[in-house]
Design a protein around this motif. Structure first.
Motif, short mmCIF file in Angstrom:
data_model
loop_
_atom_site.label_atom_id
_atom_site.label_comp_id
_atom_site.label_asym_id
_atom_site.label_seq_id
_atom_site.Cartn_x
_atom_site.Cartn_y
_atom_site.Cartn_z
N LYS A 212 12.79 56.02 4.66
CA LYS A 212 13.66 56.69 5.51
C LYS A 212 12.94 57.57 6.66
CE LYS A 212 17.75 56.56 2.52
NZ LYS A 212 18.53 57.39 1.64
N ASP B 282 12.82 57.49 10.62
CA ASP B 282 13.20 58.41 11.44
C ASP B 282 12.24 59.06 12.28
OD1 ASP B 282 15.69 58.57 10.37
OD2 ASP B 282 15.60 60.23 9.36
N ASN C 231 18.61 58.53 9.45
CA ASN C 231 18.56 58.47 7.92
C ASN C 231 18.81 59.79 7.56
OD1 ASN C 231 18.24 55.66 7.56
ND2 ASN C 231 16.19 56.04 8.40
N THR C 232 17.80 60.76 7.79
CA THR C 232 18.00 62.14 7.32
C THR C 232 19.07 63.11 7.79
OG1 THR C 232 16.10 62.91 8.72
CG2 THR C 232 15.39 62.14 6.52
#
Length: 420
Positions: free
Chosen positions: A27, A31, A371-372
Motif C-alpha cells: 500500500k 502511495d 491507500n493510507t
C-alpha cells in the motif's frame, strides 16, 4: 503432540504477521508512486529547489527500503523529502497523537530568556519555570539543527516555532539520533542560577487525559481574553491607543465570497461591522497610536487587511504612529498584510521574525494518498512582493516577551509601544 500444535500455531501467527506487513508495504509503495506522479503535476513549481532527479531517486529509495520501516519511519522520511522541497506550505498532514504513541509530559515556551517550562506532570513540577538547556548532552541549538531535517521550513523562525511541539516526542528524537532509549533520557535545566539534571520518563499518549498537570503561576494579560477571537479591538483611552487584535484573516464576508461547507457561517464575525465600529472610535476620539497585532495570525484571505491598511494610512493623526506586531506564528496572508501596513501606513514592525517569508508559495490545495489516506498539501501559486528575497520579515524593533512580564500579566511589546 501439544508441542507440535504450539509450533504450528506460532508458525501460522508469524505467517499472518508477515502477510499483513507485506500488504501494508505494498500500500505504501503504491502511495509513494502516486505521490511521485501527482505532486509534480499539481504543485506550482515543485523543482525550484530540489531537482526532479533527486525527488524521484528519494522516493524510489524509500520504496525499496519500505520493508525495513514502520509507519512512523515512513512519515518522518516523507517529512525529510518535503523539507528538501523547501516550500513550507507543501507537506504531509498527520496527527502527532495518532502516529506517535508516547510523549514527555511537559511543555516549553519561547521567552527572551530562552525556552522555559510552563507546565508539567505533577511528578516533575520542580522544573516548572526553568530554562531547558540540553537533552542527553545535546544543546538546544544542536537539536534545532537536527529538527531542521524533518520540519519543512523557510527560515530560522519556523524552527524556533516548531521546537517546543516536537521535542516532547521521543520517537522524533530517536529518529534524529538525539536519544537511544525513550526511557533513558536526561534533560538539563537551569533555574535560579542552578543546573538541574532530570531523567524524565515518557508517558503513553493514550494516557494523556489522565495525567495531572501543574502549570506555571502567572497573571493573564489583556490579550488572553482574545485568544479565541478572529479579530477585535480595544481602545485604551488613557494612553490614546487603538489596539486591533487580528488572529484570523477570515470573516463572514470572506465566507460569502468563497463558501466553505466545512464552516458554520453563523459562527463567523463580520469584519465590516467590527472594523467599522473601530474606525468610528478613531474618527471621533483623540487616538494617537494604532496597533495591529498579528503575532498569532496564520493567514487566510489578505484582502481585508489590505483594505484596512489603506484606510489607516489615510488618518493624518496616526501618521508615524502605526505599529504591526509580528511573531513566529505570523504566516501566509498575515505576512502580506504586514507588508501592506508598511507600504500604506508607514508602520513600524515590532516583535520577532516571522516563520513565513514575504515571497512565498501559497494558495494551498490538497489530495489524499489512495491507500493510507494521508493528506498531501501543496501550493498552486507563487507570490512575489519584494524584489529581493528575504527569508522572513524581520522587525524594525525586535522585542521578545520577557518571563517576568508574562508572570506579572504584562505584555512586553505593548508596554514598549505605550512608553515610546
Amino acid at each position: 503432540m501439544k508441542q507440535k500444535i504450539l509450533i504450528t500455531l506460532f508458525t501460522l501467527l508469524i505467517t499472518v504477521i508477515s502477510f499483513t506487513n507485506s500488504l501494508e508495504n505494498e500500500k505504501w509503495i503504491e502511495d509513494l508512486n502516486y505521490l511521485k506522479t501527482e505532486l509534480p503535476k499539481l504543485h506550482k513549481n515543485l523543482f525550484y529547489k530540489i531537482s526532479e532527479k533527486e525527488f524521484n531517486s528519494y522516493i524510489d529509495e524509500l520504496s525499496s527500503n519500505i520493508n525495513k520501516m514502520n509507519n512512523k519511519d515512513v512519515l518522518l522520511s516523507l517529512d525529510i523529502l518535503f523539507t528538501k522541497i523547501g516550500d513550507a506550505h507543501t507537506g504531509i498532514s498527520y496527527s502527532y497523537s495518532n502516529e506517535f504513541d508516547s510523549f514527555y509530559p511537559f511543555d516549553i515556551m519561547e521567552f527572551e530568556e530562552g525556552f522555559i517550562v510552563v507546565d508539567s506532570s505533577k511528578e516533575y513540577e520542580d522544573i516548572i519555570g526553568s530554562k531547558l538547556i540540553a537533552i542527553n548532552g545535546f544543546s538546544i541549538d544542536y537539536i534545532k539543527n537536527q529538527l531542521s531535517k524533518i520540519i519543512p521550513h523557510e527560515n530560522e523562525a519556523a524552527l524556533i516555532k516548531a521546537l517546543p511541539q516536537n521535542i516532547i516526542f521521543p520517537d522524533k528524537l530517536k529518529y534524529l539520533n538525539i536519544i537511544e532509549n525513550k526511557d533513558k533520557t536526561f534533560f538539563l535545566f537551569e533555574k535560579n542560577g542552578e543546573l538541574i539534571l532530570k531523567k524524565i520518563l515518557s508517558e503513553k499518549i493514550s494516557n494523556r487525559k489522565n495525567i495531572q498537570y501543574s502549570i506555571i503561576k502567572y497573571k493573564p494579560n489583556f490579550l488572553n481574553k482574545y485568544n479565541n477571537s478572529f479579530f477585535d479591538y480595544i481602545y485604551f483611552e488613557d494612553s490614546k491607543i487603538m489596539y486591533f487584535v487580528y488572529n484570523q484573516c477570515y470573516s463572514v464576508e470572506v465566507y460569502d465570497k468563497y463558501p466553505d461547507p466545512r464552516i458554520n457561517r453563523e459562527q463567523l464575525p463580520s469584519f465590516e461591522k467590527i472594523v467599522g465600529n473601530m474606525l468610528d472610535i478613531i474618527q471621533e476620539n483623540d487616538v494617537e497610536k494604532f496597533v495591529i497585532d498579528m503575532r498569532n495570525n496564520p493567514g487566510g484571505s489578505s484582502s481585508m487587511g489590505t483594505n484596512l491598511a489603506k484606510i489607516i494610512g489615510d488618518f493624518d493623526k496616526l501618521k508615524d504612529n502605526v505599529y504591526v506586531v509580528i511573531g513566529r506564528r505570523t504566516f501566509s496572508s498575515a505576512i502580506i498584510n504586514t507588508l501592506d501596513f508598511k507600504k500604506y501606513a508607514n508602520a513600524k514592525i515590532i516583535g520577532v521574525a516571522t516563520s513565513g517569508k514575504p515571497n512565498h508559495f501559497g494558495e494551498i490545495k490538497s489530495f489524499e494518498l489512495p491507500n493510507t489516506k494521508y493528506k498531501i498539501f501543496y501550493s498552486t501559486k507563487y507570490f512575489k512582493f519584494l524584489n529581493d528575497d528575504p527569508d522572513s520579515i524581520y522587525p524594525d524593533i525586535e522585542i521578545k516577551m520577557s518571563l517576568n512580564d508574562f508572570l506579572n500579566g504584562e505584555d512586553t511589546i505593548f508596554k514598549f509601544i505605550k512608553n515610546n
